[in-house]
Every structure is written in C-alpha cells, then in structure tokens.
Enzyme design. Sequence first.
Site, PDB file in Angstrom:
ATOM      1  N   ASP A  14      -2.481 -28.257   3.866  1.00 52.51           N
ATOM      2  CA  ASP A  14      -3.157 -26.959   3.777  1.00 52.51           C
ATOM      3  C   ASP A  14      -3.966 -26.785   2.490  1.00 52.51           C
ATOM      4  O   ASP A  14      -4.128 -25.670   1.992  1.00 52.51           O
ATOM      5  CB  ASP A  14      -2.146 -25.794   3.926  1.00 52.51           C
ATOM      6  CG  ASP A  14      -1.350 -25.907   5.207  1.00 52.51           C
ATOM      7  OD1 ASP A  14      -1.909 -26.397   6.202  1.00 52.51           O
ATOM      8  OD2 ASP A  14      -0.163 -25.521   5.205  1.00 52.51           O
ATOM      9  N   LYS A  17      -8.619 -28.866   3.628  1.00 52.65           N
ATOM     10  CA  LYS A  17      -9.346 -30.055   4.108  1.00 52.65           C
ATOM     11  C   LYS A  17     -10.402 -29.701   5.152  1.00 52.65           C
ATOM     12  O   LYS A  17     -11.526 -30.187   5.099  1.00 52.65           O
ATOM     13  CB  LYS A  17      -8.348 -31.058   4.729  1.00 52.65           C
ATOM     14  CG  LYS A  17      -7.310 -31.566   3.753  1.00 52.65           C
ATOM     15  CD  LYS A  17      -6.263 -32.419   4.444  1.00 52.65           C
ATOM     16  CE  LYS A  17      -5.335 -31.679   5.361  1.00 52.65           C
ATOM     17  NZ  LYS A  17      -4.423 -30.709   4.722  1.00 52.65           N
ATOM     18  N   GLY A  41      -3.411 -27.829  11.050  1.00 52.32           N
ATOM     19  CA  GLY A  41      -4.183 -26.610  11.323  1.00 52.32           C
ATOM     20  C   GLY A  41      -5.273 -26.543  10.277  1.00 52.32           C
ATOM     21  O   GLY A  41      -4.981 -26.307   9.106  1.00 52.32           O
ATOM     22  N   HIS A  42      -6.505 -26.792  10.675  1.00 47.02           N
ATOM     23  CA  HIS A  42      -7.618 -26.866   9.722  1.00 47.02           C
ATOM     24  C   HIS A  42      -8.568 -25.690   9.975  1.00 47.02           C
ATOM     25  O   HIS A  42      -9.131 -25.564  11.051  1.00 47.02           O
ATOM     26  CB  HIS A  42      -8.350 -28.211   9.873  1.00 47.02           C
ATOM     27  CG  HIS A  42      -7.491 -29.385   9.477  1.00 47.02           C
ATOM     28  ND1 HIS A  42      -7.915 -30.685   9.518  1.00 47.02           N
ATOM     29  CD2 HIS A  42      -6.209 -29.435   8.996  1.00 47.02           C
ATOM     30  CE1 HIS A  42      -6.946 -31.484   9.099  1.00 47.02           C
ATOM     31  NE2 HIS A  42      -5.894 -30.754   8.785  1.00 47.02           N
ATOM     32  N   GLN A 225      -2.315 -33.217   7.063  1.00 48.14           N
ATOM     33  CA  GLN A 225      -1.148 -33.053   6.173  1.00 48.14           C
ATOM     34  C   GLN A 225      -1.563 -33.349   4.719  1.00 48.14           C
ATOM     35  O   GLN A 225      -2.719 -33.197   4.378  1.00 48.14           O
ATOM     36  CB  GLN A 225       0.030 -33.954   6.596  1.00 48.14           C
ATOM     37  CG  GLN A 225       0.700 -33.530   7.908  1.00 48.14           C
ATOM     38  CD  GLN A 225      -0.068 -33.914   9.160  1.00 48.14           C
ATOM     39  OE1 GLN A 225      -0.373 -35.070   9.387  1.00 48.14           O
ATOM     40  NE2 GLN A 225      -0.395 -32.954   9.994  1.00 48.14           N
TER      41      GLN A 225
END
Length: 430
Positions: A14, A17, A41-42, A225
């Site tokens: 988080d 990225k 989750g991006h 990650q």
Amino acid sequence: MKKNAVVLGTQWGDEGKGKIVDLLTDRADAVVRFQGGHNAGHTLIINGHKTVLHLVPSGILREGVDCYIGNGVVVEPAALLKEITQLEAAGVDVKKRLKISSAAPIIMPYHIVLDQLREKAKGGKAIGTTGRGIGPAYEDKVARRSIRFGDLFDPQRLKDKLTETMAYHNFVIEHYFKHEALDLETVYQQALDYGQQLQQMNADVTADLHALQAQGKSILLEGAQGSLLDVDHGTYPFVTSSNTTAGAASSGTGLGVTDIDYVLGITKAYTTRVGSGPFPTELFDDDGAMMAKNGVEFGATTGRPRRCGWLDLVSLKRINQLNGVTGICVTKLDVLDTFETIKVCTAYKVDGQETNTFPASAESWEKIEPVYQSMPGWMSETRGMTDKNKLPTQAQALINVIEDYTGKPVHMISTGPDRNENIIIQNPFE
Ligand code: GDP
Ligand code: IMO
Ligand code: MG
C-alpha cells in the site's frame, strides 16, 4: 529511449504503487504484473475519479498501453471477470488490451476455503491474510499440482487434474477441518465457464514481452504487496506467499534479469501495515491516529484499518539493497503536513544493544525497540506540490535524511493521491 523498469513497494504494501504505475505509463508501452494476485488493491485517482485495481495492471487507464498478467501471478477467474466487467462498464476495453500467461496458476474455490479455514483455526495466531486463497494457490504451484490458466481450455486435462487435486484437498477440508467437501462437478463446470469467458486473453506472455523488447518498446513491471511481505526476505511467517522483491520481476514474467534497467522502490513518508506481524515503529498514540486520519489508511482490498507508524530507515536500507533499487519514490509526504515533530527510525535496540542491522530471524523482530531521530515538522501544506525547490526546508531535510541513510537517491515524491500530484526529480523512463 527503451527502458524496462520495475516499480515495487519497499514496506508492507500500500505504498502507492498503483498511483505511480499509472503516472509512469505515460512513457511506457506495456505494464505487466509479475506476482501476487487479487490480494493487491491498487488505487488510481484521475481528476478526482477513483479506480481500485486488484488483478488488472495499473496501466489499463492509459489507452494504447498493453497490459499483461505474467506467469508469476495467481489468477482468480471470478475476481478477474468482476474487475473486467466494472472497467468495461466505465468504457475501458480490457479484453482487447489484457493478455494472461497460460502458465499462471489459477486460484480455485478450494484454495479460498482452505485459506479461510486455516486462518480461523489459528485463532489469535492468524496471519491476517486477505482470505483470497493466495497462500494455498502458491502451495499448489510449488507442489506441482496447480490448475494453470492454459488448462481451462482443455476440458479433459482440466477434469483429470481437478479430480486428482480435489481428492487431495477435500480430504483435508473434510477430515482435518471438519468442513463440507467441495463438489467436483460444480467446480469443474464453473472453471470451464470461466475459461470460455477468458480464453481470448490467453497468451504466451513471455514471448509477447520479448517481441515488445525487440521492437524497442518500454515495459513497466508492476509489483504487488511490499518487500517486507516477501516470503523469503520479509517478516516470516507474517508474509504473503510470493516473492515480492525485484528478482520476481524476472521469474514472474520470463524477462531476463539483464533486461531490467531500473528499479523504483516506493516508500511512504511513514509506514503502514495491514494484518498481523511485527512492526517496530508502530504507534498507538495521537500521532498514529493522525497518520491514519490524514492518510485515510484503510485497506483497498479488505477495508481493514491499516496500522500506522514512523518511517523505518534501518529496514528501508536493507530492502533497497536486496531489490537493487535505482531510485526511491517517497509517497504521502502531504500526510505529515500537520505534524509538529517527525521521527524516523535510525537504529534498533535489541536486548539493550543498539544495532543498525536488519534482524536475521523473524523472532528477533518482536524484540526490536526503535531508536528515533526527531526532526521539526513543516506545519504547512505540501499537498499537490510539483516543484522540489518549493518544498518547505523541513520537508527537504526529511528527503535528505532518507537519501543519506540509505545511500539511494530520491527520484520522485508524491504529494497527493491524484495522478498529477507529484514532484518528479528523475523519471525512470528517461
Ligand atoms: P498500492 O497498493 O501500493 O497501490 O497503494 P493503495 O492504493 O493500496 O494505497 C495507497 C493509498 O494512498 C490510496 O488511497 C492512494 O489514493 C493514496 N495515495 C497515494 N499517493 C498518495 C499521496 O502522495 N498522498 C496522499 N494523501 N495519498 C496518496
Ligand atoms: P498491495 O499490492 C498490504 C498482507 C495481508 C496479510 C499478508 C498475507 O495493495 O500493496 P495474503 O492474503 O497475501 O496471504 O496475506 O499480506 N497483504 C497486503 N498488505 N497490501 C497488499 O497488497 C497486501 N497483500 C497482502 O494483509 O498480512
Ligand atoms: Mg494496496
């Protein structure tokens, strides 16, 4: 100039990225995910409009950028189809632009069941996984019993493999976890159906990437990650089940290590972590609460509150080394705008002894007491700034401390969640 760059997180995920990948794809021709799955989750924010991506690479919102899911990624077909449907409803033609490696292992329903049963059985010792089946799917890859993406299009092969694999997993599910077994025929029919919906995206991604290279195109390799969640180098066992570090960009795509020209290591100006496990600089006070509030620190995949703490330079230095980081990107600088004092961890105290060394064993992580260097905060707004020279001197001092300690240059600074809120000192694709 042609250049291939890896963009990855150097903390516990988080780091921002997705935002940075989206930004940099104005110069890249293709984006490829190389590990992880829909545990990621991006978040991309473009002119205030938010998109959260889990499996689809963060280049999808730039027309003309090819997107790839490499062999190192574990693919959950239902989650992927859901994401594709949402993006297509927003006018993005995903199916034409996304290619998926036929060698990518599939996350099957029994992986998800096993992940959740195991976490439940661990009780207070749970890892705090995302419950997406990531660990069990990677175990099957290493055990050589994965259903791979290419298997979805060969009904007989799929049936044979599933029959064998499900007999094994159902035994554990029924007799060890005392849970209802999964029905082979249901899982099989569902997998065939997903296969039909996804088949047009099946590809030899490694060959495609090498073809792009031969044409002089630039490829961005998008990490998921963070390095402290790496299964080898992270805070084991409180890690994910893939290698999240730069080497995986090669093994997870089939590009050679010498094809990679640049590694951008992303770090927040502070630290967050979701799930269980050691976090030496974690805060339980008003400062931690202010980071969570200013930074809106809730997981983009599970919605869980993120734990917050100060930046840990000891670990950042080590992580930058093991990734061969070329340049650092510091994100969420603006979140510290309201802090009177800012701290960075410059040493660890373990059993009363001060050290600058990253602990060799996960067990010693629990014993670390952070030693801090305090700096005055800038107490003014940096949000949206695009010029490094206009940053308050105290913010520039923080950037200098990061560079001096780690010995790596800061090439980018993110000053807000929107695509345009950045200071670019050196673009990785220049
Ligand atoms: P990722 O998993 O590394 O892509 O990061 P996430 O999307 O899970 O979490 C990063 C969060 O921080 C998202 O909500 C972003 O919109 C937000 N974000 C990214 N960069 C910045 C920044 O520089 N400042 C602020 N305030 N928010 C940011
Ligand atoms: P992005 O790409 C933050 C964490 C989970 C848990 C551990 C293992 O958005 O940075 P898993 O489901 O992978 O077996 O969970 O890893 N985790 C993440 N934390 N960001 C992520 O992805 C994460 N993906 C997994 O919270 O602690
Ligand atoms: Mg995330």
